[in-house]
Write an enzyme that holds these catalytic residues in place. Structure first.
Site, PDB file in Angstrom:
ATOM      1  N   SER A 169       1.065  -0.841  -0.454  1.00 36.21           N
ATOM      2  CA  SER A 169       0.094   0.114  -0.164  1.00 36.21           C
ATOM      3  C   SER A 169       0.889   1.072  -0.157  1.00 36.21           C
ATOM      4  O   SER A 169       2.424   0.525   0.354  1.00 36.21           O
ATOM      5  CB  SER A 169      -0.946   0.075   0.878  1.00 36.21           C
ATOM      6  OG  SER A 169      -2.031   1.193   1.829  1.00 36.21           O
ATOM      7  N   TYR A 173      -2.180  -1.590  10.363  1.00 35.65           N
ATOM      8  CA  TYR A 173      -2.110  -1.450   8.989  1.00 35.65           C
ATOM      9  C   TYR A 173      -1.057  -1.139   8.838  1.00 35.65           C
ATOM     10  O   TYR A 173      -0.304  -1.991   7.164  1.00 35.65           O
ATOM     11  CB  TYR A 173      -2.935  -1.000   8.552  1.00 35.65           C
ATOM     12  CG  TYR A 173      -3.572  -1.180   6.772  1.00 35.65           C
ATOM     13  CD1 TYR A 173      -3.941  -2.701   5.970  1.00 35.65           C
ATOM     14  CD2 TYR A 173      -2.979  -0.126   6.464  1.00 35.65           C
ATOM     15  CE1 TYR A 173      -3.797  -2.788   5.490  1.00 35.65           C
ATOM     16  CE2 TYR A 173      -3.635  -0.058   5.012  1.00 35.65           C
ATOM     17  CZ  TYR A 173      -4.012  -1.288   4.318  1.00 35.65           C
ATOM     18  OH  TYR A 173      -4.045  -1.625   3.081  1.00 35.65           O
TER      19      TYR A 173
END
Length: 259
Positions: free
Chosen positions: A146, A160
């Site tokens: 990401s 995350y």
């Protein structure tokens, strides 16, 4: 690109018909690959039916080493040795959605589970498929990271962000280790991508990017297709960012009076 034709590809995290994993699987199949898909529940068989009768589906909890071994063995028996892996699984799992928290409020179990589903899953699958790739001197490993973590972050994003940044550390180490065997390992850094699970706030955030909209799963799938292809043989250890230019912008307020 013809570089995925007749290759055996395993794509993880394909449970959602509107998600990135399913888009990757659909494009790989359209490119001529023999495709296997997995998710944590039996709905993966529905996804296989939507892709075509010749797509192999196998439910698997990728945090469980024994289940990963069973998954890979089943794919090898059904389709042959695995040439391509798209490690897309992560973020959340059905039945385990948990609220984001500030670091001081994160329970031990939530930290461990967040690392397991976002990071350990990638490790478990990659470790299992690499020996065969080394033996055959060919492989393409694509890890869904990401921009969050490697490049930017958000409040309540500790778990995350840490996991997705760690994926890129693992990607780079593996790229060095496996380069001599004609195995490439790369990461993709999606920005704001609109899927059925996107919140209105996430869609709005995507609209603030220079391109003026969030991305689509298919746009990420096309990046995965390239990295999975024979044509990407000289690309390894890289993070390919696909975010509509969002991380380029220092100023992200209203455009009026500035742009």
């Amino acid at each position: 690109m013809t570089g995925v034709s007749d290759r055996v590809a395993l794509v993880t995290g394909c449970g959602s018909a509107g998600g990135i994993g399913f888009a990757c699987a659909r494009l790989l199949r359209a490119g001529g690959a023999k495709v296997a898909i997995t998710s944590t529940t039996d709905r993966i068989h529905e996804r296989a039916g939507e892709l075509g009768a010749d797509v192999f589906a196998h439910p698997c909890d990728l945090t469980d080493v024994a289940q990963v071994d069973g998954l890979v063995s089943a794919v090898e028996q059904a389709l042959g040795a695995i040439d391509i892996v798209v490690n897309n699984a992560g973020m959340v799992q059905i039945g385990h959605d948990e609220p984001s928290r500030l670091i001081q409020d994160i329970p031990d179990e939530q930290w461990r589970r967040g690392m397991d589903i976002n990071l350990t899953t990638v490790f478990n699958v990659t470790r299992r498929v690499v020996p065969s790739m080394i033996e055959r001197r060919y492989g393409r490993i694509v890890n869904m990271s990401s921009v969050t973590g490697p490049l930017v972050s958000n409040p309540k994003g500790t778990i995350y962000s840490a996991a997705k940044a760690a994926i890129m550390g693992m990607t780079r180490a593996q790229a060095i280790e496996l380069a001599e065997y004609n195995i490439t390992v790369n990461g993709i850094g999606p920005g704001w991508i609109e899927t059925p699970s996107s919140s209105p706030e996430e869609v709005f955030a995507g609209e603030q990017a220079p391109v003026g909209r969030p991305g689509t799963p298919e746009e990420i799938g096309h990046v995965a297709m390239f990295l999975a292809s024979e044509e990407a043989s000289f690309v390894t250890g890289q993070l390919i960012v696909a975010d509509g230019g969002n991380t380029l912008m220092e100023y992200k307020g209203p455009a009026e009076g500035y742009y």
